[in-house]
Design a protein around this motif. Structure first.
Motif, PDB file in Angstrom:
ATOM      1  N   LEU A  31       0.783  -1.156   0.044  1.00  0.00           N
ATOM      2  CA  LEU A  31       0.241   0.025  -0.091  1.00  0.00           C
ATOM      3  C   LEU A  31       0.900   1.219   0.077  1.00  0.00           C
ATOM      4  CD1 LEU A  31      -3.049   0.813   0.211  1.00  0.00           C
ATOM      5  CD2 LEU A  31      -2.438   0.986   2.735  1.00  0.00           C
ATOM      6  N   ASN A  32       2.004   1.201   1.025  1.00  0.00           N
ATOM      7  CA  ASN A  32       2.641   2.552   1.008  1.00  0.00           C
ATOM      8  C   ASN A  32       3.525   2.559  -0.460  1.00  0.00           C
ATOM      9  OD1 ASN A  32       2.003   3.130   3.694  1.00  0.00           O
ATOM     10  ND2 ASN A  32       3.445   1.709   4.371  1.00  0.00           N
ATOM     11  N   ASN A  78       2.442   6.483  -7.025  1.00  0.00           N
ATOM     12  CA  ASN A  78       1.467   7.258  -7.556  1.00  0.00           C
ATOM     13  C   ASN A  78       1.817   8.726  -7.260  1.00  0.00           C
ATOM     14  OD1 ASN A  78      -0.142   5.430  -8.517  1.00  0.00           O
ATOM     15  ND2 ASN A  78      -1.602   5.838  -6.958  1.00  0.00           N
ATOM     16  N   ASP A  79       2.628   9.145  -6.382  1.00  0.00           N
ATOM     17  CA  ASP A  79       3.085  10.404  -5.818  1.00  0.00           C
ATOM     18  C   ASP A  79       3.994  10.628  -7.303  1.00  0.00           C
ATOM     19  OD1 ASP A  79       1.715  10.712  -4.054  1.00  0.00           O
ATOM     20  OD2 ASP A  79       3.234  10.483  -2.474  1.00  0.00           O
ATOM     21  N   SER A 127       2.722   1.478  -3.482  1.00  0.00           N
ATOM     22  CA  SER A 127       1.853   2.254  -4.595  1.00  0.00           C
ATOM     23  C   SER A 127       1.469   3.768  -4.254  1.00  0.00           C
ATOM     24  CB  SER A 127       0.734   1.436  -4.697  1.00  0.00           C
ATOM     25  OG  SER A 127      -0.172   1.547  -3.642  1.00  0.00           O
ATOM     26  N   ALA A 128       1.297   4.101  -3.011  1.00  0.00           N
ATOM     27  CA  ALA A 128       0.931   5.171  -2.650  1.00  0.00           C
ATOM     28  C   ALA A 128       2.245   6.224  -3.208  1.00  0.00           C
ATOM     29  CB  ALA A 128       0.678   5.596  -1.173  1.00  0.00           C
ATOM     30  N   GLN A 129       3.441   5.769  -3.028  1.00  0.00           N
ATOM     31  CA  GLN A 129       4.771   6.439  -3.281  1.00  0.00           C
ATOM     32  C   GLN A 129       4.901   6.721  -4.792  1.00  0.00           C
ATOM     33  OE1 GLN A 129       7.803   4.464  -0.955  1.00  0.00           O
ATOM     34  NE2 GLN A 129       7.380   5.521   0.597  1.00  0.00           N
TER      35      GLN A 129
END
Lengths: 155, 67
Positions: free
Chosen positions: A142-143, A149-150, A145-147
């Protein structure tokens, strides 16, 4: 507000501490009393004082340390315990139960005697271990994929 | 279910972290919702819509595959 019956975030460190302390204690005990729990216990059992025999008390003590440690790691809150985390937690718990029962059923069919006793001992902590590994893995993904995406957004 | 959170954030000029703080979730959860990897609860959808001052249907909408 929903009650989620989880331990405070910092209790995970106490759990990790308990497991780390348990390792040298167990190694020292095994070095002092070779032969394993079953062997030590069977000799005490014959004497009729099994419940308060040092091997049994040691076994209960170390098992409790590991179990409480795993419990605190598994069920301590994340920094932000929101609804997505709760869903991931429940999903991981479901997978750990599936996997644990698959191993348990397989073992019941293909083992017998003292082996099945060991499988039951494994079942004390295996679901918690599966749960922790699976839950931490999905949090890591999760972390990540969030990074990523950023990074995509900023490019 | 899709949403317009990224567009609404750009209009309001707020970051994922700011929106996350206002609705009491993690930034990762806002990111997952924007990327359509996580469908929020009704409560969270209502909170997000309130931040943008719009109705839920203006922020979240069904895809053809949902109908």
């Amino acid at each position: 507000m929903r009650t989620n019956y989880l331990f405070p975030f910092n209790s995970r460190y106490f759990g990790i501490g308990l497991i780390l302390i348990h390792i040298p204690v167990k190694l020292l005990w095994d070095a002092s009393y070779p032969g394993g729990y079953a062997h030590q216990n069977s000799s005490s059992d014959a004497a009729g004082s099994f419940l308060f025999s040092p091997p049994h008390l040691f076994f209960i003590g170390t098992t409790l340390m590991v179990l409480v440690g795993l419990f605190l790691i598994a069920f301590s809150k994340e920094k932000v315990e929101d609804e997505q985390i709760i869903q991931l937690r429940l999903d991981s718990l479901r997978w750990s139960i599936y996997l644990n029962y698959a191993i348990l059923l397989f073992s019941l069919v293909f083992t017998r005697g003292s082996d099945s006793h060991h499988i039951l001992l494994l079942n004390i902590w295996l679901p918690l271990l599966f749960f922790i590994i699976r839950f931490q893995w999905v949090l890591y993904r999760l972390n990540r994929s969030a990074q990523s995406n950023d990074t995509d957004t900023h490019q | 279910m899709k949403n317009r959170i990224r567009i609404e954030r750009a209009i309001k000029e707020i970051t994922q972290a700011e929106l996350a703080g206002r609705v009491d979730v993690s930034r990762q959860t806002i990111n997952s919702i924007e990327s359509n990897r996580y469908i929020p609860s009704t409560l969270l959808a209502l909170k997000i819509a309130r931040v943008f001052g719009k109705a839920v249907e203006e922020i979240f909408y069904l895809e053809d595959s949902d109908q």
